[in-house]
Design a protein around this motif. Structure first.
Motif, short mmCIF file in Angstrom:
data_model
loop_
_atom_site.label_atom_id
_atom_site.label_comp_id
_atom_site.label_asym_id
_atom_site.label_seq_id
_atom_site.Cartn_x
_atom_site.Cartn_y
_atom_site.Cartn_z
N PRO A 160 1.94 5.92 -8.05
CA PRO A 160 0.74 5.29 -8.64
C PRO A 160 1.08 4.30 -9.76
O PRO A 160 0.29 3.39 -10.04
CB PRO A 160 -0.05 6.48 -9.18
N ARG A 186 0.84 -1.21 0.00
CA ARG A 186 0.00 0.00 0.00
C ARG A 186 0.87 1.26 0.00
O ARG A 186 0.58 2.23 -0.72
CB ARG A 186 -0.92 0.00 1.22
N ALA A 223 2.39 1.80 -3.49
CA ALA A 223 1.42 2.31 -4.45
C ALA A 223 1.08 3.77 -4.18
O ALA A 223 0.87 4.55 -5.12
CB ALA A 223 0.16 1.46 -4.42
N SER A 269 1.04 0.35 -8.87
CA SER A 269 -0.19 -0.19 -8.29
C SER A 269 -0.11 -1.71 -8.26
O SER A 269 0.71 -2.33 -8.94
CB SER A 269 -1.40 0.25 -9.11
N SER A 272 -2.74 -8.38 -5.79
CA SER A 272 -4.08 -7.94 -5.39
C SER A 272 -4.97 -9.07 -4.89
O SER A 272 -6.12 -8.83 -4.49
CB SER A 272 -4.76 -7.22 -6.56
#
Length: 217
Positions: free
Chosen positions: A154, A147, A150, A157, A163
């Motif tokens: 960006p 987290r 990211a 990600s 994920s």
């Protein structure tokens, strides 16, 4: 000295990339020939396969297709880059190898581990690392680090594998523990929830010992 194949494993966000760069710099500084690489990827063809595997939009990817794509990428990587470097007497530092497929596709996805192992044995021609550093961190640390990464950039990600949910990553971590317990002569567990310097000290100490043993032979 013959070539040496060293792999780095661990959950996502464990700090493998940082440690590989530090080990490569340290050993290069000693005048040793180093090849640092990663999986999936490492060659032009393997990198194209990597983009398919990790693309978050490919949610419909079948589990068996994932196994075979990783193995295909690895087969090209071994044939084109790893084996030639080892034959030239170089030290290959690789971010992930077959252990990752056992942990992520075998236990993580709930597939037959023997089948995953056999597919990868074919893909690699039976190549096994001389040493593997398993940098272990709790899943809570993994999630926090990803987290933070990211948020800082960006462009970084979460990919399709990162994920997946906490339960998946807990299975992966447990599998890495089991793999390490079954291969104590090859795998060196390293606590990754410490400072990068502390982690590096543990790895480079063992690595230098391994190199000294090789030189004596």
């Amino acid at each position: 000295m013959n070539g040496l194949f060293i792999t780095f494993e661990g959950p996502d966000g464990s700090g493998k990339t940082t440690q590989i760069a530090r080990v490569a710099a340290e050993l290069s500084g000693l005048g040793l020939p180093i090849v640092a690489t990663r999986e999936p990827g490492g060659t032009a063809i393997s990198d194209k396969i990597r983009s398919i595997i990790l693309d978050p939009e490919n949610r419909e990817m079948a589990d068996r297709a994932e196994v075979l794509l990783y193995a295909a990428s690895r087969a090209q990587h071994v044939e084109e880059k790893i084996i030639p470097a080892l034959k030239e007497g170089k030290i290959v530092l690789c971010d992930r190898f077959v252990d990752a497929s056992i942990a992520y596709q075998g236990h993580g996805l709930g597939l037959d581990v023997h089948t995953v192992a056999e597919v990868n044995r074919f893909a690699t021609g039976g190549l096994v690392p001389d040493r593997t550093y398993l940098i272990d961190v709790p899943v809570s640390v993994t999630e926090a680090r990803l987290r933070a990464r990211a948020a800082a950039d960006p462009a970084l990600s979460l990919d399709r594998i990162e994920s997946k949910g906490s339960e998946y990553h807990e299975r992966v971590r447990s599998s890495f523990h089991a793999i390490a317990e079954a291969n104590p002569e090859r795998i060196v567990p390293v606590r990754g929830d410490r400072s990068p310097d502390e982690v590096f000290d543990d790895i480079i100490r063992d690595c230098e010992s391994l190199l000294a043993e090789r030189i004596k032979r």
